[in-house]
Design a protein around this motif. Sequence first.
Motif, PDB file in Angstrom:
ATOM      1  N   GLU A 245      -6.041  -8.525  -0.942  1.00  0.00           N
ATOM      2  CA  GLU A 245      -7.167  -7.608  -0.826  1.00  0.00           C
ATOM      3  C   GLU A 245      -7.778  -7.582   0.571  1.00  0.00           C
ATOM      4  O   GLU A 245      -8.452  -6.603   0.933  1.00  0.00           O
ATOM      5  CB  GLU A 245      -8.233  -7.949  -1.861  1.00  0.00           C
ATOM      6  CG  GLU A 245      -8.924  -9.282  -1.646  1.00  0.00           C
ATOM      7  CD  GLU A 245      -9.993  -9.533  -2.690  1.00  0.00           C
ATOM      8  OE1 GLU A 245     -10.280  -8.589  -3.454  1.00  0.00           O
ATOM      9  OE2 GLU A 245     -10.536 -10.644  -2.745  1.00  0.00           O
TER      10      GLU A 245
ATOM     11  N   ARG B 165      -4.346   6.997  -1.228  1.00  0.00           N
ATOM     12  CA  ARG B 165      -4.860   5.648  -1.417  1.00  0.00           C
ATOM     13  C   ARG B 165      -5.951   5.614  -2.477  1.00  0.00           C
ATOM     14  O   ARG B 165      -5.996   4.720  -3.319  1.00  0.00           O
ATOM     15  CB  ARG B 165      -5.374   5.095  -0.085  1.00  0.00           C
ATOM     16  CG  ARG B 165      -4.278   4.916   0.956  1.00  0.00           C
ATOM     17  CD  ARG B 165      -4.806   4.243   2.199  1.00  0.00           C
ATOM     18  NE  ARG B 165      -5.167   2.855   1.929  1.00  0.00           N
ATOM     19  CZ  ARG B 165      -6.002   2.147   2.684  1.00  0.00           C
ATOM     20  NH1 ARG B 165      -6.568   2.704   3.737  1.00  0.00           N
ATOM     21  NH2 ARG B 165      -6.256   0.896   2.385  1.00  0.00           N
ATOM     22  N   GLU B 166      -6.840   6.586  -2.453  1.00  0.00           N
ATOM     23  CA  GLU B 166      -7.861   6.671  -3.494  1.00  0.00           C
ATOM     24  C   GLU B 166      -7.219   6.921  -4.852  1.00  0.00           C
ATOM     25  O   GLU B 166      -7.684   6.401  -5.873  1.00  0.00           O
ATOM     26  CB  GLU B 166      -8.847   7.784  -3.154  1.00  0.00           C
ATOM     27  CG  GLU B 166      -9.758   7.470  -1.983  1.00  0.00           C
ATOM     28  CD  GLU B 166     -10.627   8.651  -1.584  1.00  0.00           C
ATOM     29  OE1 GLU B 166     -10.383   9.760  -2.119  1.00  0.00           O
ATOM     30  OE2 GLU B 166     -11.532   8.471  -0.760  1.00  0.00           O
TER      31      GLU B 166
ATOM     32  N   TRP C 193       1.961   6.432  -7.048  1.00  0.00           N
ATOM     33  CA  TRP C 193       0.970   7.406  -7.511  1.00  0.00           C
ATOM     34  C   TRP C 193       1.513   8.828  -7.395  1.00  0.00           C
ATOM     35  O   TRP C 193       1.344   9.642  -8.319  1.00  0.00           O
ATOM     36  CB  TRP C 193      -0.308   7.258  -6.691  1.00  0.00           C
ATOM     37  CG  TRP C 193      -1.356   8.255  -7.065  1.00  0.00           C
ATOM     38  CD1 TRP C 193      -2.175   8.236  -8.167  1.00  0.00           C
ATOM     39  CD2 TRP C 193      -1.693   9.457  -6.352  1.00  0.00           C
ATOM     40  NE1 TRP C 193      -2.996   9.342  -8.169  1.00  0.00           N
ATOM     41  CE2 TRP C 193      -2.727  10.106  -7.065  1.00  0.00           C
ATOM     42  CE3 TRP C 193      -1.239  10.025  -5.160  1.00  0.00           C
ATOM     43  CZ2 TRP C 193      -3.283  11.295  -6.637  1.00  0.00           C
ATOM     44  CZ3 TRP C 193      -1.794  11.215  -4.738  1.00  0.00           C
ATOM     45  CH2 TRP C 193      -2.806  11.845  -5.465  1.00  0.00           C
TER      46      TRP C 193
ATOM     47  N   LEU D 297      -6.885  -3.735   0.027  1.00  0.00           N
ATOM     48  CA  LEU D 297      -8.034  -3.186  -0.677  1.00  0.00           C
ATOM     49  C   LEU D 297      -9.259  -3.045   0.218  1.00  0.00           C
ATOM     50  O   LEU D 297     -10.368  -2.937  -0.266  1.00  0.00           O
ATOM     51  CB  LEU D 297      -8.374  -4.080  -1.890  1.00  0.00           C
ATOM     52  CG  LEU D 297      -7.274  -4.185  -2.947  1.00  0.00           C
ATOM     53  CD1 LEU D 297      -7.729  -5.067  -4.088  1.00  0.00           C
ATOM     54  CD2 LEU D 297      -6.897  -2.822  -3.480  1.00  0.00           C
TER      55      LEU D 297
ATOM     56  N   GLN E 160       1.241   4.101  -2.915  1.00  0.00           N
ATOM     57  CA  GLN E 160       1.044   5.527  -2.657  1.00  0.00           C
ATOM     58  C   GLN E 160       2.194   6.333  -3.249  1.00  0.00           C
ATOM     59  O   GLN E 160       1.989   7.379  -3.887  1.00  0.00           O
ATOM     60  CB  GLN E 160       0.943   5.787  -1.158  1.00  0.00           C
ATOM     61  CG  GLN E 160      -0.323   5.275  -0.498  1.00  0.00           C
ATOM     62  CD  GLN E 160      -0.328   5.585   0.997  1.00  0.00           C
ATOM     63  OE1 GLN E 160       0.073   6.664   1.418  1.00  0.00           O
ATOM     64  NE2 GLN E 160      -0.782   4.633   1.801  1.00  0.00           N
TER      65      GLN E 160
ATOM     66  N   ILE F 149      -6.434   1.075 -12.361  1.00  0.00           N
ATOM     67  CA  ILE F 149      -7.507   0.455 -13.142  1.00  0.00           C
ATOM     68  C   ILE F 149      -7.076   0.356 -14.605  1.00  0.00           C
ATOM     69  O   ILE F 149      -6.654   1.336 -15.220  1.00  0.00           O
ATOM     70  CB  ILE F 149      -8.813   1.269 -13.019  1.00  0.00           C
ATOM     71  CG1 ILE F 149      -9.326   1.233 -11.579  1.00  0.00           C
ATOM     72  CG2 ILE F 149      -9.883   0.730 -13.981  1.00  0.00           C
ATOM     73  CD1 ILE F 149     -10.537   2.117 -11.341  1.00  0.00           C
TER      74      ILE F 149
ATOM     75  N   LEU G  90      -2.719  -8.203  -6.416  1.00  0.00           N
ATOM     76  CA  LEU G  90      -3.444  -7.392  -5.450  1.00  0.00           C
ATOM     77  C   LEU G  90      -4.599  -8.178  -4.832  1.00  0.00           C
ATOM     78  O   LEU G  90      -4.928  -8.002  -3.666  1.00  0.00           O
ATOM     79  CB  LEU G  90      -3.982  -6.129  -6.120  1.00  0.00           C
ATOM     80  CG  LEU G  90      -3.006  -4.980  -6.345  1.00  0.00           C
ATOM     81  CD1 LEU G  90      -3.712  -3.816  -6.991  1.00  0.00           C
ATOM     82  CD2 LEU G  90      -2.359  -4.547  -5.046  1.00  0.00           C
TER      83      LEU G  90
ATOM     84  N   TRP H 113      -4.108   5.989  -5.998  1.00  0.00           N
ATOM     85  CA  TRP H 113      -3.476   4.832  -6.639  1.00  0.00           C
ATOM     86  C   TRP H 113      -4.501   3.790  -7.042  1.00  0.00           C
ATOM     87  O   TRP H 113      -4.332   3.101  -8.061  1.00  0.00           O
ATOM     88  CB  TRP H 113      -2.359   4.245  -5.786  1.00  0.00           C
ATOM     89  CG  TRP H 113      -2.705   3.398  -4.597  1.00  0.00           C
ATOM     90  CD1 TRP H 113      -2.545   3.726  -3.289  1.00  0.00           C
ATOM     91  CD2 TRP H 113      -3.197   2.049  -4.578  1.00  0.00           C
ATOM     92  NE1 TRP H 113      -2.925   2.699  -2.462  1.00  0.00           N
ATOM     93  CE2 TRP H 113      -3.323   1.651  -3.237  1.00  0.00           C
ATOM     94  CE3 TRP H 113      -3.555   1.144  -5.572  1.00  0.00           C
ATOM     95  CZ2 TRP H 113      -3.793   0.398  -2.855  1.00  0.00           C
ATOM     96  CZ3 TRP H 113      -4.023  -0.119  -5.203  1.00  0.00           C
ATOM     97  CH2 TRP H 113      -4.145  -0.482  -3.860  1.00  0.00           C
ATOM     98  N   ARG H 114      -5.582   3.667  -6.263  1.00  0.00           N
ATOM     99  CA  ARG H 114      -6.624   2.697  -6.624  1.00  0.00           C
ATOM    100  C   ARG H 114      -7.262   3.046  -7.958  1.00  0.00           C
ATOM    101  O   ARG H 114      -7.539   2.167  -8.780  1.00  0.00           O
ATOM    102  CB  ARG H 114      -7.689   2.644  -5.530  1.00  0.00           C
ATOM    103  CG  ARG H 114      -7.203   2.010  -4.247  1.00  0.00           C
ATOM    104  CD  ARG H 114      -8.303   1.998  -3.213  1.00  0.00           C
ATOM    105  NE  ARG H 114      -7.842   1.465  -1.944  1.00  0.00           N
ATOM    106  CZ  ARG H 114      -8.647   1.185  -0.920  1.00  0.00           C
ATOM    107  NH1 ARG H 114      -9.940   1.395  -1.043  1.00  0.00           N
ATOM    108  NH2 ARG H 114      -8.164   0.698   0.195  1.00  0.00           N
TER     109      ARG H 114
ATOM    110  N   ASP I  46       0.831  -1.203   0.000  1.00  0.00           N
ATOM    111  CA  ASP I  46       0.000   0.000   0.000  1.00  0.00           C
ATOM    112  C   ASP I  46       0.864   1.250   0.000  1.00  0.00           C
ATOM    113  O   ASP I  46       0.628   2.196  -0.761  1.00  0.00           O
ATOM    114  CB  ASP I  46      -0.917  -0.026   1.223  1.00  0.00           C
ATOM    115  CG  ASP I  46      -1.852   1.170   1.272  1.00  0.00           C
ATOM    116  OD1 ASP I  46      -2.218   1.680   0.210  1.00  0.00           O
ATOM    117  OD2 ASP I  46      -2.203   1.601   2.389  1.00  0.00           O
TER     118      ASP I  46
END
Length: 257
Positions: free
Chosen positions: A245, A209-210, A190, A249, A187, A217, A241, A212-213, A183
């Motif tokens: 999760e 975190r939001e 990103w 996640l 970060q 995609i 991942l 890189w998520r 994680d």
Amino acid sequence: MTEEPYRWLEAIGNRREYVSEQLKGGSPVFAACLPSGILLLGVGGGSSKVFELFDRHAMAGLGHPADIEKLRQAAIDAAHVEAFTRAPEDVSLRRLVSFGLSPQLKTSFEQIFSAPYLIELVLAELGPHPDHDLLVRLRFDGSFQSQSNGVVVVAGELDVEHAAKDWITRNMAGKTSRPEAADLLLQAWWCITEKKTFDDSLPPESARREGWRAAVIGRTVELGWLSRDGKRAALYEPLTLQQLEGEILRPLPNPTP
């Protein structure tokens, strides 16, 4: 004749500038030593970035996929020759880099009438104890830096690498699990790709975190794990991942009012 050395130096300088420019903007890769093993991470758009090499060795690379594959194969060949002439346990990352990969990259870079390697690498060697882990940062011109334990960032720009490494090292304190480490590395990935600086202006953890998520995609997150637990015959294990999760996640907590 007296001008030839200066022309060579100028050509080398131009090559260095060209390669550095080509590598800017590439997707960073990471290696982090944990108590239970070494985690390597890369995010790609189709081409692999994280690889097993030999037994307790692995690598991750940024650059042209063909050049990464050439260096990967060269490392594997050198490791097998070393294992055959000596013994598998005698294969060491220091010898693979010092006598194999580094001279090959240096020679290629200094031959100004041939194409240079467009590549930056981190190589990892798992030790019997965390203090014996070895990480090597290998550059396109054959120069390299070795360190025991810790974190290595490969981002194509040295100032960005140093800032990201310092930030990850500070925030890695107290984190010992693979999900926590993955994680944090994502970060940092990103932040680098979004050109965020690792200072007081860095977005808060929830935004990172939001970020890189959303950014992964449609892309492939590669995770390589060199395990020290000794329960598996193979020390290297590719991860996804989805395997992590349960931790990495999990839903983000609601901010405290």
